[in-house]
Scaffold this active site. Sequence first.
Site, PDB file in Angstrom:
ATOM      1  N   ASN A 189     -15.882   2.747 -16.871  1.00  9.07           N
ATOM      2  CA  ASN A 189     -17.097   2.375 -17.614  1.00  9.07           C
ATOM      3  C   ASN A 189     -16.756   2.450 -19.096  1.00  9.07           C
ATOM      4  O   ASN A 189     -15.621   2.775 -19.475  1.00  9.07           O
ATOM      5  CB  ASN A 189     -18.266   3.305 -17.227  1.00  9.07           C
ATOM      6  CG  ASN A 189     -19.587   2.807 -17.785  1.00  9.07           C
ATOM      7  OD1 ASN A 189     -19.930   1.636 -17.634  1.00  9.07           O
ATOM      8  ND2 ASN A 189     -20.326   3.661 -18.468  1.00  9.07           N
ATOM      9  N   LYS A 190     -17.733   2.148 -19.920  1.00 10.25           N
ATOM     10  CA  LYS A 190     -17.522   2.101 -21.358  1.00 10.25           C
ATOM     11  C   LYS A 190     -16.810   3.336 -21.888  1.00 10.25           C
ATOM     12  O   LYS A 190     -17.102   4.455 -21.465  1.00 10.25           O
ATOM     13  CB  LYS A 190     -18.899   1.935 -22.034  1.00 10.25           C
ATOM     14  CG  LYS A 190     -18.897   1.850 -23.544  1.00 10.25           C
ATOM     15  CD  LYS A 190     -17.967   0.805 -24.099  1.00 10.25           C
ATOM     16  CE  LYS A 190     -18.134  -0.574 -23.526  1.00 10.25           C
ATOM     17  NZ  LYS A 190     -16.977  -1.467 -23.783  1.00 10.25           N
ATOM     18  N   ASP A 214     -18.127  -0.521 -14.585  1.00 10.54           N
ATOM     19  CA  ASP A 214     -17.484  -1.841 -14.646  1.00 10.54           C
ATOM     20  C   ASP A 214     -16.585  -2.092 -13.442  1.00 10.54           C
ATOM     21  O   ASP A 214     -16.366  -3.232 -13.049  1.00 10.54           O
ATOM     22  CB  ASP A 214     -16.691  -1.983 -15.944  1.00 10.54           C
ATOM     23  CG  ASP A 214     -17.654  -2.064 -17.117  1.00 10.54           C
ATOM     24  OD1 ASP A 214     -18.031  -1.003 -17.637  1.00 10.54           O
ATOM     25  OD2 ASP A 214     -18.080  -3.184 -17.453  1.00 10.54           O
ATOM     26  N   GLN A 255     -23.185  -0.673 -28.470  1.00  9.75           N
ATOM     27  CA  GLN A 255     -24.119  -1.219 -27.459  1.00  9.75           C
ATOM     28  C   GLN A 255     -25.350  -0.326 -27.309  1.00  9.75           C
ATOM     29  O   GLN A 255     -26.436  -0.812 -27.001  1.00  9.75           O
ATOM     30  CB  GLN A 255     -23.430  -1.353 -26.094  1.00  9.75           C
ATOM     31  CG  GLN A 255     -22.413  -2.460 -26.000  1.00  9.75           C
ATOM     32  CD  GLN A 255     -21.012  -1.964 -26.299  1.00  9.75           C
ATOM     33  OE1 GLN A 255     -20.819  -1.019 -27.051  1.00  9.75           O
ATOM     34  NE2 GLN A 255     -20.020  -2.617 -25.726  1.00  9.75           N
ATOM     35  N   ARG A 303     -12.289 -11.566 -19.170  1.00 14.40           N
ATOM     36  CA  ARG A 303     -12.185 -10.132 -19.496  1.00 14.40           C
ATOM     37  C   ARG A 303     -11.574  -9.441 -18.276  1.00 14.40           C
ATOM     38  O   ARG A 303     -11.830  -9.859 -17.144  1.00 14.40           O
ATOM     39  CB  ARG A 303     -13.552  -9.527 -19.837  1.00 14.40           C
ATOM     40  CG  ARG A 303     -14.052  -9.911 -21.230  1.00 14.40           C
ATOM     41  CD  ARG A 303     -15.310  -9.142 -21.613  1.00 14.40           C
ATOM     42  NE  ARG A 303     -15.017  -7.793 -22.079  1.00 14.40           N
ATOM     43  CZ  ARG A 303     -15.975  -6.891 -22.351  1.00 14.40           C
ATOM     44  NH1 ARG A 303     -17.263  -7.200 -22.180  1.00 14.40           N
ATOM     45  NH2 ARG A 303     -15.664  -5.690 -22.782  1.00 14.40           N
ATOM     46  N   ARG A 311     -22.412  -9.569 -22.283  1.00 13.49           N
ATOM     47  CA  ARG A 311     -21.522  -8.482 -21.864  1.00 13.49           C
ATOM     48  C   ARG A 311     -22.283  -7.650 -20.843  1.00 13.49           C
ATOM     49  O   ARG A 311     -23.466  -7.852 -20.617  1.00 13.49           O
ATOM     50  CB  ARG A 311     -20.964  -7.656 -23.041  1.00 13.49           C
ATOM     51  CG  ARG A 311     -21.790  -7.499 -24.262  1.00 13.49           C
ATOM     52  CD  ARG A 311     -22.996  -6.617 -24.142  1.00 13.49           C
ATOM     53  NE  ARG A 311     -22.760  -5.382 -23.436  1.00 13.49           N
ATOM     54  CZ  ARG A 311     -23.662  -4.731 -22.759  1.00 13.49           C
ATOM     55  NH1 ARG A 311     -24.901  -5.211 -22.647  1.00 13.49           N
ATOM     56  NH2 ARG A 311     -23.395  -3.611 -22.137  1.00 13.49           N
ATOM     57  N   GLY A 312     -21.560  -6.700 -20.261  1.00 19.66           N
ATOM     58  CA  GLY A 312     -22.138  -5.930 -19.155  1.00 19.66           C
ATOM     59  C   GLY A 312     -21.645  -6.568 -17.868  1.00 19.66           C
ATOM     60  O   GLY A 312     -21.690  -7.799 -17.717  1.00 19.66           O
ATOM     61  N   ALA A 313     -21.174  -5.719 -16.931  1.00 18.26           N
ATOM     62  CA  ALA A 313     -20.463  -6.230 -15.751  1.00 18.26           C
ATOM     63  C   ALA A 313     -21.235  -7.297 -14.964  1.00 18.26           C
ATOM     64  O   ALA A 313     -20.730  -8.410 -14.759  1.00 18.26           O
ATOM     65  CB  ALA A 313     -20.058  -5.058 -14.871  1.00 18.26           C
TER      66      ALA A 313
HETATM   67  O1  MRU Z   1     -17.891  -3.935 -23.050  1.00 20.78           O
HETATM   68  P1  MRU Z   1     -19.208  -4.070 -22.358  1.00 20.78           P
HETATM   69  O2  MRU Z   1     -20.377  -3.969 -23.292  1.00 20.78           O
HETATM   70  O3  MRU Z   1     -19.265  -5.279 -21.462  1.00 20.78           O
HETATM   71  O4  MRU Z   1     -19.284  -2.791 -21.405  1.00 20.78           O
HETATM   72  C1  MRU Z   1     -20.397  -2.612 -20.597  1.00 20.78           C
HETATM   73  C2  MRU Z   1     -20.398  -1.337 -19.857  1.00 20.78           C
HETATM   74  O5  MRU Z   1     -19.462  -0.575 -19.904  1.00 20.78           O
HETATM   75  C3  MRU Z   1     -21.571  -1.084 -18.959  1.00 20.78           C
HETATM   76  O6  MRU Z   1     -21.824   0.281 -18.858  1.00 20.78           O
HETATM   77  C4  MRU Z   1     -21.264  -1.639 -17.561  1.00 20.78           C
HETATM   78  O7  MRU Z   1     -20.855  -2.960 -17.625  1.00 20.78           O
HETATM   79  C5  MRU Z   1     -22.450  -1.554 -16.662  1.00 20.78           C
HETATM   80  S1  MRU Z   1     -23.705  -2.706 -17.102  1.00 20.78           S
HETATM   81  C6  MRU Z   1     -24.903  -2.692 -15.920  1.00 20.78           C
END
Ligand code: MRU
Length: 346
Positions: free
Chosen positions: A248-249, A238, A197, A90, A47-49
Amino acid sequence: MLKIKTIEFKDEKLYLLDQRKLPNDCEFFVCETFEDVDFAIKDMVVRGAPAIGAAAAYGVVLAAGQFMKEDKDVFVKRLQEACDVLYNSRPTAVNLMWAVNRMRRVLEKNESLGNQEIYDRLREEADRIFKEDLSTNKKIAEFGNSILPQKATILTHCNTGALATTGYGTALGVIREAFYSGKDIFVYADETRPRLQGAKLTAWELVQEGIPSRLIADSVAATLIRDGRIDLILVGADRIASNGDTANKIGTFMLSVVAKVYGVPFYIAAPTTTIDFEIESGKEIKIEERSAEEVTHISGVRVAPEGINVYNPAFDVTPAENITGIITEKGIVKKPFKENILKLKE
Ligand code: MRU
């Protein structure tokens, strides 16, 4: 730097450090097919963009391996279908679509070649996406570090580290860089319910690196900000719209509101691959909704009664007006965002 490789393509397989199992178990989830990668992205093994973008690119390589023996037309058709599947694994982080589109372009450009040659070109492109993200992260970290004072207490949300990218990180990369450069850095990491996370991943990275830090429940952040105990908030992204609105999250927006009220600088750290130049504002960003179980259960244990209804958006949009600056690999973007973001398009 984290000693462990979080994403690695070797022996025609994609090895993903299974983020569902951290911090208790350090196990790799091995993808042999593009369907495995699709599952890994959906289930948040990875996970993470930027990380899901790189994983999806390797997913296309796996698909090319799977269909290698097919006739050329079928091979290309199956690959296009695999791209569609991965593209939709996603909905919010635009790095995923960006990476799949890059792979699609390589496929289109090389359609006249043999299957093996196409495979090789796709593999090269996926490796490039992987490596570029790493070097981009380093540049973001350097730009970000340049605005940090010698001593700073930083609040961060979710995980934006080596786990969320192909290594190093974005917001957490800036923190790493500041720490390595000898600055007196202290980090407050939000636990980041519902997926935790912050507690599971960011705390793990901070402990591995020995970066002075404290984990807090999400609801503690406002008090710390009001009490003047946070110098700066640093988060990832994201998807960033052309006007600077940033998805973002979930919980990021709330932090930005409190930061604005108390005059605390609020920075986004993200590669330009997270900018969606096609959309004008955050209103156009599709926000993923995830399962009720993520809220009703913690680590598989039910904490809410059976029968309760749940609303579980995975992201929110922080309006551009609440953002002090966006730290990218091309420099730090300030207001007016619309004008300055456009300059990044080249
Ligand atoms: O749902 P996730 O864990 O994929 O969400 C991740 C985030 O929101 C991060 O802050 C974002 O992807 C930046 S990661 C460098």
